[in-house]
Motif scaffolding. Structure first.
Motif, PDB file in Angstrom:
ATOM      1  N   ILE A  31       0.854  -1.192   0.000  1.00 51.94           N
ATOM      2  CA  ILE A  31       0.000   0.000   0.000  1.00 51.94           C
ATOM      3  C   ILE A  31       0.889   1.240   0.000  1.00 51.94           C
ATOM      4  CG2 ILE A  31      -1.663   1.315   1.394  1.00 51.94           C
ATOM      5  CD1 ILE A  31      -2.604  -1.454   2.496  1.00 51.94           C
ATOM      6  N   LEU A  32       0.468   2.270  -0.711  1.00 49.84           N
ATOM      7  CA  LEU A  32       1.201   3.538  -0.745  1.00 49.84           C
ATOM      8  C   LEU A  32       0.422   4.579   0.046  1.00 49.84           C
ATOM      9  CD1 LEU A  32       3.757   4.875  -1.884  1.00 49.84           C
ATOM     10  CD2 LEU A  32       2.382   5.641  -3.832  1.00 49.84           C
ATOM     11  N   SER A  33       1.061   5.124   1.083  1.00 52.21           N
ATOM     12  CA  SER A  33       0.466   6.195   1.888  1.00 52.21           C
ATOM     13  C   SER A  33       0.934   7.536   1.329  1.00 52.21           C
ATOM     14  CB  SER A  33       0.883   6.058   3.354  1.00 52.21           C
ATOM     15  OG  SER A  33       0.478   7.184   4.104  1.00 52.21           O
ATOM     16  N   LEU A  34      -0.022   8.340   0.902  1.00 45.45           N
ATOM     17  CA  LEU A  34       0.287   9.615   0.255  1.00 45.45           C
ATOM     18  C   LEU A  34       0.313  10.724   1.295  1.00 45.45           C
ATOM     19  CD1 LEU A  34      -2.143   9.274  -2.806  1.00 45.45           C
ATOM     20  CD2 LEU A  34       0.219   8.442  -2.587  1.00 45.45           C
ATOM     21  N   GLY A  35       1.504  11.227   1.592  1.00 46.36           N
ATOM     22  CA  GLY A  35       1.646  12.366   2.504  1.00 46.36           C
ATOM     23  C   GLY A  35       1.350  13.642   1.758  1.00 46.36           C
ATOM     24  N   ILE A  36       0.073  13.989   1.698  1.00 45.87           N
ATOM     25  CA  ILE A  36      -0.369  15.014   0.757  1.00 45.87           C
ATOM     26  C   ILE A  36      -0.865  16.279   1.434  1.00 45.87           C
ATOM     27  CG2 ILE A  36      -2.819  14.400   0.499  1.00 45.87           C
ATOM     28  CD1 ILE A  36      -2.131  14.282  -2.598  1.00 45.87           C
ATOM     29  N   VAL A  37      -1.096  16.227   2.749  1.00 53.47           N
ATOM     30  CA  VAL A  37      -1.467  17.406   3.527  1.00 53.47           C
ATOM     31  C   VAL A  37      -0.216  17.860   4.284  1.00 53.47           C
ATOM     32  CG1 VAL A  37      -2.843  18.251   5.464  1.00 53.47           C
ATOM     33  CG2 VAL A  37      -3.892  16.784   3.726  1.00 53.47           C
ATOM     34  N   ASP A  38       0.179  19.099   4.111  1.00 49.42           N
ATOM     35  CA  ASP A  38       1.466  19.597   4.610  1.00 49.42           C
ATOM     36  C   ASP A  38       1.515  19.576   6.135  1.00 49.42           C
ATOM     37  OD1 ASP A  38       3.872  20.866   5.043  1.00 49.42           O
ATOM     38  OD2 ASP A  38       3.510  22.477   3.606  1.00 49.42           O
ATOM     39  N   GLY A  39       2.386  18.714   6.682  1.00 50.32           N
ATOM     40  CA  GLY A  39       2.531  18.626   8.133  1.00 50.32           C
ATOM     41  C   GLY A  39       3.437  19.680   8.721  1.00 50.32           C
ATOM     42  N   ARG A  40       4.127  20.471   7.890  1.00 44.27           N
ATOM     43  CA  ARG A  40       5.119  21.428   8.386  1.00 44.27           C
ATOM     44  C   ARG A  40       4.772  22.880   8.113  1.00 44.27           C
ATOM     45  NH1 ARG A  40      11.145  19.457   7.003  1.00 44.27           N
ATOM     46  NH2 ARG A  40      11.468  21.623   7.632  1.00 44.27           N
ATOM     47  N   ASN A  41       3.694  23.122   7.406  1.00 40.28           N
ATOM     48  CA  ASN A  41       3.324  24.507   7.133  1.00 40.28           C
ATOM     49  C   ASN A  41       1.843  24.681   7.442  1.00 40.28           C
ATOM     50  OD1 ASN A  41       3.648  27.205   6.338  1.00 40.28           O
ATOM     51  ND2 ASN A  41       4.878  26.657   4.553  1.00 40.28           N
ATOM     52  N   ILE A  42       1.342  25.907   7.341  1.00 41.52           N
ATOM     53  CA  ILE A  42       0.017  26.204   7.883  1.00 41.52           C
ATOM     54  C   ILE A  42      -0.982  26.635   6.810  1.00 41.52           C
ATOM     55  CG2 ILE A  42       0.574  26.666  10.286  1.00 41.52           C
ATOM     56  CD1 ILE A  42       0.645  29.311   7.515  1.00 41.52           C
ATOM     57  N   TRP A  43      -0.661  26.395   5.538  1.00 42.45           N
ATOM     58  CA  TRP A  43      -1.560  26.823   4.477  1.00 42.45           C
ATOM     59  C   TRP A  43      -2.622  25.765   4.212  1.00 42.45           C
ATOM     60  CZ3 TRP A  43      -0.842  31.691   4.195  1.00 42.45           C
ATOM     61  CH2 TRP A  43       0.432  32.216   4.395  1.00 42.45           C
ATOM     62  N   LYS A  44      -3.801  26.232   3.942  1.00 43.72           N
ATOM     63  CA  LYS A  44      -4.900  25.332   3.612  1.00 43.72           C
ATOM     64  C   LYS A  44      -4.545  24.516   2.369  1.00 43.72           C
ATOM     65  CE  LYS A  44      -8.861  27.157   4.522  1.00 43.72           C
ATOM     66  NZ  LYS A  44      -9.571  26.465   5.600  1.00 43.72           N
ATOM     67  N   ASN A  45      -4.912  23.244   2.394  1.00 43.52           N
ATOM     68  CA  ASN A  45      -4.645  22.355   1.275  1.00 43.52           C
ATOM     69  C   ASN A  45      -5.428  22.799   0.036  1.00 43.52           C
ATOM     70  OD1 ASN A  45      -5.365  19.572  -0.275  1.00 43.52           O
ATOM     71  ND2 ASN A  45      -3.396  19.406   0.763  1.00 43.52           N
ATOM     72  N   ASN A  46      -4.830  22.631  -1.126  1.00 41.84           N
ATOM     73  CA  ASN A  46      -5.532  22.852  -2.378  1.00 41.84           C
ATOM     74  C   ASN A  46      -6.170  21.524  -2.789  1.00 41.84           C
ATOM     75  OD1 ASN A  46      -6.107  22.973  -5.248  1.00 41.84           O
ATOM     76  ND2 ASN A  46      -4.924  24.877  -5.295  1.00 41.84           N
ATOM     77  N   PHE A  47      -7.458  21.386  -2.527  1.00 38.38           N
ATOM     78  CA  PHE A  47      -8.126  20.103  -2.728  1.00 38.38           C
ATOM     79  C   PHE A  47      -8.069  19.622  -4.177  1.00 38.38           C
ATOM     80  CE2 PHE A  47     -11.178  20.621   1.153  1.00 38.38           C
ATOM     81  CZ  PHE A  47     -10.111  20.381   1.991  1.00 38.38           C
ATOM     82  N   ASP A  48      -8.220  20.518  -5.117  1.00 38.44           N
ATOM     83  CA  ASP A  48      -8.205  20.106  -6.525  1.00 38.44           C
ATOM     84  C   ASP A  48      -6.864  19.464  -6.888  1.00 38.44           C
ATOM     85  OD1 ASP A  48     -10.799  20.746  -7.435  1.00 38.44           O
ATOM     86  OD2 ASP A  48     -10.269  22.869  -7.509  1.00 38.44           O
ATOM     87  N   GLN A  49      -5.771  20.082  -6.442  1.00 38.42           N
ATOM     88  CA  GLN A  49      -4.450  19.527  -6.744  1.00 38.42           C
ATOM     89  C   GLN A  49      -4.263  18.174  -6.068  1.00 38.42           C
ATOM     90  OE1 GLN A  49      -1.459  22.422  -5.735  1.00 38.42           O
ATOM     91  NE2 GLN A  49      -2.163  23.900  -7.288  1.00 38.42           N
ATOM     92  N   SER A  50      -4.674  18.084  -4.794  1.00 39.82           N
ATOM     93  CA  SER A  50      -4.511  16.827  -4.057  1.00 39.82           C
ATOM     94  C   SER A  50      -5.377  15.717  -4.645  1.00 39.82           C
ATOM     95  CB  SER A  50      -4.861  17.038  -2.579  1.00 39.82           C
ATOM     96  OG  SER A  50      -3.946  17.918  -1.966  1.00 39.82           O
ATOM     97  N   LEU A  51      -6.607  16.051  -5.005  1.00 42.31           N
ATOM     98  CA  LEU A  51      -7.506  15.041  -5.568  1.00 42.31           C
ATOM     99  C   LEU A  51      -6.995  14.511  -6.900  1.00 42.31           C
ATOM    100  CD1 LEU A  51     -10.922  16.702  -4.665  1.00 42.31           C
ATOM    101  CD2 LEU A  51     -10.036  14.543  -3.756  1.00 42.31           C
ATOM    102  N   ALA A  52      -6.339  15.367  -7.670  1.00 37.56           N
ATOM    103  CA  ALA A  52      -5.773  14.917  -8.943  1.00 37.56           C
ATOM    104  C   ALA A  52      -4.673  13.884  -8.706  1.00 37.56           C
ATOM    105  CB  ALA A  52      -5.232  16.113  -9.725  1.00 37.56           C
ATOM    106  N   VAL A  53      -3.848  14.119  -7.679  1.00 43.29           N
ATOM    107  CA  VAL A  53      -2.786  13.171  -7.344  1.00 43.29           C
ATOM    108  C   VAL A  53      -3.390  11.863  -6.845  1.00 43.29           C
ATOM    109  CG1 VAL A  53      -0.837  12.716  -5.809  1.00 43.29           C
ATOM    110  CG2 VAL A  53      -1.107  14.982  -6.836  1.00 43.29           C
ATOM    111  N   ILE A  54      -4.359  11.961  -5.941  1.00 39.53           N
ATOM    112  CA  ILE A  54      -4.995  10.750  -5.405  1.00 39.53           C
ATOM    113  C   ILE A  54      -5.619   9.929  -6.527  1.00 39.53           C
ATOM    114  CG2 ILE A  54      -6.853   9.903  -3.911  1.00 39.53           C
ATOM    115  CD1 ILE A  54      -6.342  12.461  -2.178  1.00 39.53           C
TER     116      ILE A  54
END
Length: 774
Positions: free
Chosen positions: A289-312
């Motif tokens: 299984i591949l775990s996608l570290g896609i939500v930034d754990g080190r910065n405070i900016w809101k995730n860009n859902f469209d970009q993340s969903l495209a990767v997923i």
């Protein structure tokens, strides 16, 4: 498709852990209260993640001081000097633990703390394990087992988190010659097996091994160690579900190695290293299984859902949804706890707040991304997706972010903007003529104790219960007392004490355009030390002078030289939450120009010694050596931009701490600071060797005592360290100073330690003078 979290902040939403630990160390509360607060934080964290919908929740991510130190205690990797602490009646395991972290100076014992250094390229510090030839390990602490059982009692079957065996050894240091720490693997692995067996007996289903060194350059021997380790663990536990977590960089040339390890889930950081995705997909075994570290754990900016969903979606199409997990990029200990704690719009405006996401919100983002990627088209989810699009577009086009004049100033820079007028040798002669300082000149790093009283003045001023004139009067009186006391003990170069400052980065960010702040955006730096990083949201400039008033006031009180104190551009960058819409190098250059303006104004005001602290320059170094040259080029250039606007007889200092300099010593020399002060006491001057081997050309102040420990060093101890320094660095280049600023210490220990330090410097001068007269 499942969601997981790698780790959650352990300080508490209101820094409850910091407060109770510091009260315990001060003797104001009992150990049971410390344990109760820790338990409450753990259970709140587990419940929060469960209620948010995280499928795989971590345990053993909590720590009373440092998770690496937790492992040293867990494995019985306790240096011999602490064995007397163990023998003292009444000492709990927790007291031994804190002694290893902070030193121990009571019960007739005087024991130095273990070394501390940066956790990869973050501003978190860990306690460095100490290793010895043929060292044996044993299960000493049951913390990991106790916390798993504690969560189970709440109905939550957690995923215990362990630093992987190879990374744990690589995080440490050999404390004697004749072996390599990786050779201790054969002694360490049986303890891991013992721990896993005990956890299995309590019902453990998943275990997480953090192996961040898989994102680093590895020797063949270290690569083989990974293969042998996980082959043996799989042999011992054929059905155990193993998550292998990597973060902070790409797997790079370790991709095939990581993919070959017999684990169930491989986690990768797609925030810091999105380019690694296709390569790892191509090499991943059929069932992994591949775990996608896609939500930034080190910065405070809101995730860009469209970009993340495209990767997923891309990964789901290639691997199938059953082989995809969604997660933060790394542990969330690097994020503030909860954006909902930010209620004052005068501090953090509603416009900027909507762009942000803290740990609690990131957990929700992970779950929402899972729901959206599973075509869960409920009205609520679709509304959140539409809202996310609007917020990200609003941020991109906001007038708050862009300042054309700042951008143009960067474009207009020339080569002379990052070079001093003359060489160091020429400058040194001119500076000595003006400053007339003795051999082994003494100074401090800058700050003096920020007592509860001093902090209360700042709080009262912010609340409006003190007027600006009343507040300034109090700061003037405190500064005057500090200057007078420094004169009395005969320090050579004085500081004003920084009583008007809250934090060495926050103070400057409050006065720079392009920065904003939080009320409760605390993150752990080390132990109980928490920082509230500024948020850089736009172009940076300096509207007006920031430090000149207090430095000039302090200089007016004394005939001795007063040192102006500034934080350097790389450190301001590294210790802030940085905008992610332009390269970090551009933001750093903007900060450097702002600091340059301040340096020039200090010189005009008569401040002829100016310190530009850069403790984070080593921290910012990329994890892969192939990327170092580009970073060092812009980081060193930024420092030189900040320092190069002054005349030759103005002396520029810089300060660095808790870093290994061996691999970047030439870059440090290229910074061309007249004096560099560094942390060396915890390593017993070990860090100085590289400065000697390199023949570092400029002056050096090796720290002669550890300010992060409450123990008070004796003159003989500091003299011993100075003689070790003298053996590798010429007398004419040596300064005498503590390891770091004294802000977190009390006045009693500060005064006693500095008196001893001045005495040690005088002894060194007398020894040199005696030798010359013979």
């Amino acid at each position: 498709m499942l969601t997981q979290n790698l780790g959650y902040p352990r300080i508490g939403g209101q820094r409850e852990l910091k407060k109770v630990c510091e009260n315990y160390w001060a003797g104001k509360t009992g150990l049971q209260n410390v344990l109760t607060v820790g338990k409450n934080i753990r259970q709140e964290n587990w419940q929060l993640q469960k209620e948010a919908g995280i499928d795989i929740i971590p345990s053993n991510d909590f720590s009373y001081y440092d998770h690496v130190l937790d492992h040293s205690l867990l494995f019985g990797a306790i240096p011999k000097r602490y064995h007397d602490v163990i023998q003292k009646k009444g000492n709990a395991e927790t007291d031994l633990y804190f002694a290893m972290a902070r030193g121990y100076q009571k019960d007739g014992l005087d024991i130095v703390a273990m070394e501390m250094t940066k956790w990869f390229d973050t501003n978190y510090h860990y306690i460095v394990p100490e290793f010895y030839k043929d060292q044996q390990f044993k299960l000493f602490s049951t913390k990991i087992i106790d916390e798993f059982y504690e969560a189970k009692q709440l109905g939550i079957i957690t995923k215990p988190v362990l630093i992987g065996p190879v990374s744990y050894l690589l995080l440490g240091k050999e404390k004697e010659a004749g072996f390599q720490r990786i050779d201790l693997l054969k002694n360490l692995l049986p303890v891991y097996i013992d721990i896993l067996n005990k956890l299995k007996s309590f019902g453990m289903e998943w275990v997480q091994f953090d192996e961040p060194f898989l994102s680093m350059d590895l020797s063949e021997k270290e690569q083989q160690a990974f293969i042998n380790t996980y082959k043996q663990l799989r042999k011992e536990f054929p059905f155990l579900k193993i998550v292998l977590a990597t973060y902070f960089e790409s797997l790079g040339d370790n991709t095939a190695l990581a993919a070959s390890l017999p684990v169930n889930v491989l986690h990768i950081d797609l925030v810091r290293a999105p380019q690694q995705l296709n390569e790892i997909i191509g090499q991943l075994p059929e069932k992994t299984i591949l775990s996608l570290g896609i939500v930034d754990g080190r910065n405070i900016w809101k995730n860009n859902f469209d970009q993340s969903l495209a990767v997923i979606q891309q990964v789901k199409e290639k691997l199938g949804p059953e082989r995809v997990w969604i997660a933060p990029s790394c542990s969330l200990i690097h994020s503030p706890c909860d954006l909902n704690n930010e209620k004052n719009e005068k501090v953090l405006t509603a416009e900027i707040k909507q762009w942000l996401s803290f740990a609690k919100q990131k957990i929700s983002e992970v779950v929402l991304l899972k729901n959206l990627s599973e075509d869960n088209s409920g009205i609520g989810n679709q509304h959140k997706l539409a809202e996310n699009r609007l917020i990200n577009e609003a941020r991109r086009s906001s007038a708050l972010i862009h300042n054309p004049s700042v951008k143009q100033r960067v474009i207009n820079m020339t080569e002379k903007d990052h070079k001093r007028i003359s060489s160091f040798q020429t400058r040194k002669q001119l500076q000595q003529q003006l400053l007339n300082l003795p051999l082994f000149a003494t100074t401090t790093i800058g700050s003096f104790p920020q007592t509860a009283e001093v902090r209360s003045w700042r709080a009262q001023f912010k609340k409006g219960s003190l007027t600006i004139s009343e507040y300034n009067q109090l700061i003037e009186e405190e500064t005057s007392k500090a200057v007078k006391w420094q004169e009395e003990i005969e320090l050579d170069v004085l500081v004003h004490g920084e009583f008007e400052r809250n934090d060495m980065v926050e103070y400057f960010g409050e006065q720079l355009a392009g920065f904003t702040f939080t009320q409760n955006g605390w993150v752990q730096s080390y132990g109980s030390r928490c920082v509230k990083p500024p948020i850089i949201y736009g172009d940076v400039s300096r509207p007006e002078a920031m430090t000149v008033k207090w430095s000039a006031y302090a200089q007016s009180l004394t005939s001795k030289w007063m040192k102006g104190m500034l934080t350097g551009p790389v450190t301001i960058l590294q210790w802030s939450f940085v905008r992610n819409d332009q390269p970090r190098s551009e933001t750093c250059t903007q900060i450097a120009l702002a600091i340059r303006d301040e340096v020039c104004d200090l010189e005009v005001a008569g401040i002829k010694i100016i310190q530009i602290d850069e403790p984070a320059i080593r921290e910012g170094l990329p994890l892969r050596k192939k990327d170092w040259e580009i970073y060092l080029e812009w980081a060193v250039k930024a420092f030189r931009i900040s320092a190069s606007g002054v005349q030759d007889n103005t002396q520029i200092h810089t300060h660095m701490c808790y870093s290994e300099f061996n691999d970047i010593i030439s870059a440090i020399a290229n910074m061309d600071a007249d004096v560099i002060t560094i942390e060396t006491s915890r390593s017993q001057m070990e860090l100085l060797d590289v400065f000697a081997d390199f023949k570092y050309p400029n002056d050096i102040g090796p720290g002669v005592y550890d300010i992060h420990s409450p123990r008070i060093p004796k003159r003989e101890e500091m003299t011993h360290l100075l003689k070790k320094a003298q053996a590798v660095i010429p007398d004419s280049q040596l300064w005498v100073n503590p390891d770091c600023g004294l802000k977190t210490r009390g006045w009693d220990e500060t005064k006693k330690a500095l008196i001893e330090m001045v005495s040690a410097a005088k002894e060194m001068r007398e020894t040199v003078q005696t030798a010359l007269s013979v």
